[in-house]
Design a protein around this motif. Structure first.
Motif, PDB file in Angstrom:
ATOM      1  N   LYS A  49       0.849  -1.190   0.000  1.00 37.50           N
ATOM      2  CA  LYS A  49       0.000   0.000   0.000  1.00 37.50           C
ATOM      3  C   LYS A  49       0.880   1.234   0.000  1.00 37.50           C
ATOM      4  O   LYS A  49       1.765   1.384   0.843  1.00 37.50           O
ATOM      5  N   GLY A  54      -2.173   4.042  -4.119  1.00 35.14           N
ATOM      6  CA  GLY A  54      -3.013   2.871  -4.286  1.00 35.14           C
ATOM      7  C   GLY A  54      -2.427   1.654  -3.601  1.00 35.14           C
ATOM      8  O   GLY A  54      -1.415   1.736  -2.911  1.00 35.14           O
ATOM      9  N   THR A  55      -3.093   0.521  -3.821  1.00 40.92           N
ATOM     10  CA  THR A  55      -2.703  -0.726  -3.178  1.00 40.92           C
ATOM     11  C   THR A  55      -2.555  -1.828  -4.218  1.00 40.92           C
ATOM     12  O   THR A  55      -3.436  -2.015  -5.060  1.00 40.92           O
ATOM     13  N   THR A  84      -3.460  -7.460  -8.480  1.00 43.34           N
ATOM     14  CA  THR A  84      -4.376  -6.407  -8.901  1.00 43.34           C
ATOM     15  C   THR A  84      -3.934  -5.096  -8.271  1.00 43.34           C
ATOM     16  O   THR A  84      -3.222  -5.083  -7.262  1.00 43.34           O
ATOM     17  N   ARG A  86      -5.482  -1.333  -6.970  1.00 46.82           N
ATOM     18  CA  ARG A  86      -6.654  -0.511  -6.674  1.00 46.82           C
ATOM     19  C   ARG A  86      -6.155   0.892  -6.339  1.00 46.82           C
ATOM     20  O   ARG A  86      -5.445   1.094  -5.350  1.00 46.82           O
ATOM     21  N   SER A  88      -6.041   4.695  -5.032  1.00 44.51           N
ATOM     22  CA  SER A  88      -6.616   5.368  -3.868  1.00 44.51           C
ATOM     23  C   SER A  88      -7.634   6.402  -4.336  1.00 44.51           C
ATOM     24  O   SER A  88      -7.648   6.812  -5.509  1.00 44.51           O
ATOM     25  N   ARG A  92      -7.719   8.641  -7.810  1.00 39.87           N
ATOM     26  CA  ARG A  92      -8.884   8.673  -8.709  1.00 39.87           C
ATOM     27  C   ARG A  92      -9.332  10.100  -8.962  1.00 39.87           C
ATOM     28  O   ARG A  92      -9.660  10.469 -10.096  1.00 39.87           O
TER      29      ARG A  92
END
Length: 99
Positions: A49, A54-55, A84, A86, A88, A92
């Motif tokens: 993270k 993001g992570t 994957t 994702r 943060s 975004r």
């Protein structure tokens, strides 16, 4: 840095050199060390993270049946682990603002 292209390790090292003032060699080593730590953590099954960015998450996918698109023959797809990303909420929002 390339416009609307791909951000590379060299681009990151160059940004460190320019913005922080590290030598080009030290900047490249630092980028490699950071990426190395991230890869090692992911290889050991840990998530990575980066606050405000993001992570990176490892997920286990079960076995399933796939289909060869050319022949239509069903083929079993073995269980596997996938990576994957994702983004943060902050990332975004920045991406939406840029468009």
């Amino acid at each position: 840095m390339a416009i609307a292209g791909t951000l590379t390790r060299a681009d990151l090292a160059d940004a460190l050199h320019r913005d922080v003032g590290l030598s080009r060699m030290d900047s490249a080593k630092l980028v490699e060390q950071i990426l190395g730590h991230m890869c090692d953590a992911l290889a050991q099954g840990e998530n990575v993270k980066i606050s405000g960015f993001g992570t990176f998450v490892l997920r286990n996918k079960g076995e399933r049946v796939g289909r060869n698109p050319k022949t239509g023959v069903e083929v079993p797809i073995a269980p596997r682990r996938v990576l994957t990303f994702r983004a943060s909420q902050m990332m975004r929002e920045r991406i939406v603002e840029a468009n």
